[in-house]
Scaffold this motif. Sequence first.
Motif, PDB file in Angstrom:
ATOM      1  N   THR A  30       0.844  -1.190   0.000  1.00 43.61           N
ATOM      2  CA  THR A  30       0.000   0.000   0.000  1.00 43.61           C
ATOM      3  C   THR A  30       0.882   1.244   0.000  1.00 43.61           C
ATOM      4  OG1 THR A  30      -0.058   0.224   2.398  1.00 43.61           O
ATOM      5  CG2 THR A  30      -1.717  -1.216   1.400  1.00 43.61           C
ATOM      6  N   LEU A  31       0.268   2.356  -0.316  1.00 38.20           N
ATOM      7  CA  LEU A  31       1.020   3.610  -0.350  1.00 38.20           C
ATOM      8  C   LEU A  31       1.626   3.917   1.017  1.00 38.20           C
ATOM      9  CD1 LEU A  31       1.900   6.108  -1.906  1.00 38.20           C
ATOM     10  CD2 LEU A  31      -0.281   7.154  -1.347  1.00 38.20           C
ATOM     11  N   GLU A  32       0.850   3.648   2.054  1.00 37.32           N
ATOM     12  CA  GLU A  32       1.345   3.924   3.401  1.00 37.32           C
ATOM     13  C   GLU A  32       2.540   3.054   3.761  1.00 37.32           C
ATOM     14  OE1 GLU A  32      -1.625   3.885   6.469  1.00 37.32           O
ATOM     15  OE2 GLU A  32      -2.607   5.621   5.565  1.00 37.32           O
ATOM     16  N   GLU A  33       2.443   1.774   3.392  1.00 37.71           N
ATOM     17  CA  GLU A  33       3.558   0.867   3.658  1.00 37.71           C
ATOM     18  C   GLU A  33       4.794   1.312   2.884  1.00 37.71           C
ATOM     19  OE1 GLU A  33       1.168  -3.331   4.480  1.00 37.71           O
ATOM     20  OE2 GLU A  33       1.672  -2.724   2.455  1.00 37.71           O
ATOM     21  N   LYS A  34       4.538   1.732   1.668  1.00 41.66           N
ATOM     22  CA  LYS A  34       5.638   2.173   0.831  1.00 41.66           C
ATOM     23  C   LYS A  34       6.316   3.414   1.412  1.00 41.66           C
ATOM     24  CE  LYS A  34       5.584   1.338  -3.678  1.00 41.66           C
ATOM     25  NZ  LYS A  34       5.309   1.443  -5.099  1.00 41.66           N
ATOM     26  N   MET A  35       5.499   4.317   1.897  1.00 41.07           N
ATOM     27  CA  MET A  35       6.047   5.532   2.505  1.00 41.07           C
ATOM     28  C   MET A  35       6.895   5.181   3.721  1.00 41.07           C
ATOM     29  SD  MET A  35       2.829   8.146   2.112  1.00 41.07           S
ATOM     30  CE  MET A  35       3.552   9.646   2.744  1.00 41.07           C
ATOM     31  N   ALA A  36       6.353   4.303   4.572  1.00 41.03           N
ATOM     32  CA  ALA A  36       7.083   3.915   5.776  1.00 41.03           C
ATOM     33  C   ALA A  36       8.407   3.254   5.403  1.00 41.03           C
ATOM     34  CB  ALA A  36       6.232   2.959   6.616  1.00 41.03           C
ATOM     35  N   ARG A  37       8.360   2.412   4.404  1.00 42.39           N
ATOM     36  CA  ARG A  37       9.569   1.711   3.985  1.00 42.39           C
ATOM     37  C   ARG A  37      10.595   2.696   3.419  1.00 42.39           C
ATOM     38  NH1 ARG A  37       9.694  -2.829  -0.624  1.00 42.39           N
ATOM     39  NH2 ARG A  37       9.609  -0.933  -1.825  1.00 42.39           N
ATOM     40  N   ASN A  38      10.097   3.636   2.632  1.00 41.43           N
ATOM     41  CA  ASN A  38      11.010   4.590   2.010  1.00 41.43           C
ATOM     42  C   ASN A  38      11.650   5.510   3.037  1.00 41.43           C
ATOM     43  OD1 ASN A  38      10.283   3.401  -0.276  1.00 41.43           O
ATOM     44  ND2 ASN A  38       9.252   5.145  -1.195  1.00 41.43           N
ATOM     45  N   ILE A  39      10.901   5.844   4.071  1.00 42.89           N
ATOM     46  CA  ILE A  39      11.468   6.665   5.136  1.00 42.89           C
ATOM     47  C   ILE A  39      12.608   5.903   5.800  1.00 42.89           C
ATOM     48  CG2 ILE A  39      11.004   7.646   7.423  1.00 42.89           C
ATOM     49  CD1 ILE A  39       8.159   8.332   6.302  1.00 42.89           C
ATOM     50  N   ALA A  40      12.371   4.606   6.024  1.00 41.85           N
ATOM     51  CA  ALA A  40      13.413   3.777   6.634  1.00 41.85           C
ATOM     52  C   ALA A  40      14.656   3.709   5.739  1.00 41.85           C
ATOM     53  CB  ALA A  40      12.880   2.378   6.899  1.00 41.85           C
ATOM     54  N   ILE A  41      14.420   3.572   4.431  1.00 45.32           N
ATOM     55  CA  ILE A  41      15.555   3.502   3.506  1.00 45.32           C
ATOM     56  C   ILE A  41      16.318   4.824   3.496  1.00 45.32           C
ATOM     57  CG2 ILE A  41      16.226   3.248   1.079  1.00 45.32           C
ATOM     58  CD1 ILE A  41      13.686   1.444   0.774  1.00 45.32           C
ATOM     59  N   ALA A  42      15.570   5.919   3.438  1.00 48.10           N
ATOM     60  CA  ALA A  42      16.210   7.229   3.383  1.00 48.10           C
ATOM     61  C   ALA A  42      17.033   7.491   4.641  1.00 48.10           C
ATOM     62  CB  ALA A  42      15.151   8.319   3.211  1.00 48.10           C
ATOM     63  N   GLN A  43      16.500   7.035   5.777  1.00 51.43           N
ATOM     64  CA  GLN A  43      17.240   7.205   7.025  1.00 51.43           C
ATOM     65  C   GLN A  43      18.511   6.373   7.018  1.00 51.43           C
ATOM     66  OE1 GLN A  43      13.701   6.710   9.828  1.00 51.43           O
ATOM     67  NE2 GLN A  43      15.034   8.068  10.948  1.00 51.43           N
TER      68      GLN A  43
END
Length: 100
Positions: free
Chosen positions: A63-76
């Motif tokens: 989902t978009l929300e899961e994707k956002m959460a994952r991307n935040i983790a990657i960016a961090q």
Amino acid sequence: MLFNKANEFRIVAMKTTDRNICQSCGMPIRSMSDFGTYADGSANTDYCFECYQEGLFTDPDITLEEKMARNIAIAQKLGMSRSKAHQMVKTKLPGLVPSG
Ligand SMILES: [Zn+2]
């Protein structure tokens, strides 16, 4: 011809070092190894390795929300602060993923 080959290589190099952004998650792609891969192992320059591997999306039902959460983790993981990562994902993702 050697000259043409060199030129081709330069175009590929420019493409990879230029601002490549994954069309799925919006993450910047900085090097060849960050690209996703087709089934034959060649680079898919539209998507990053996190999203697309060996010809398939890694998370077709995300989902978009899961994707956002994952991307935040990657960016961090890449050294971005949490607030900056959050902002980047929030501003980029909704535009990349069709809503509805
Ligand atoms: Zn991606």
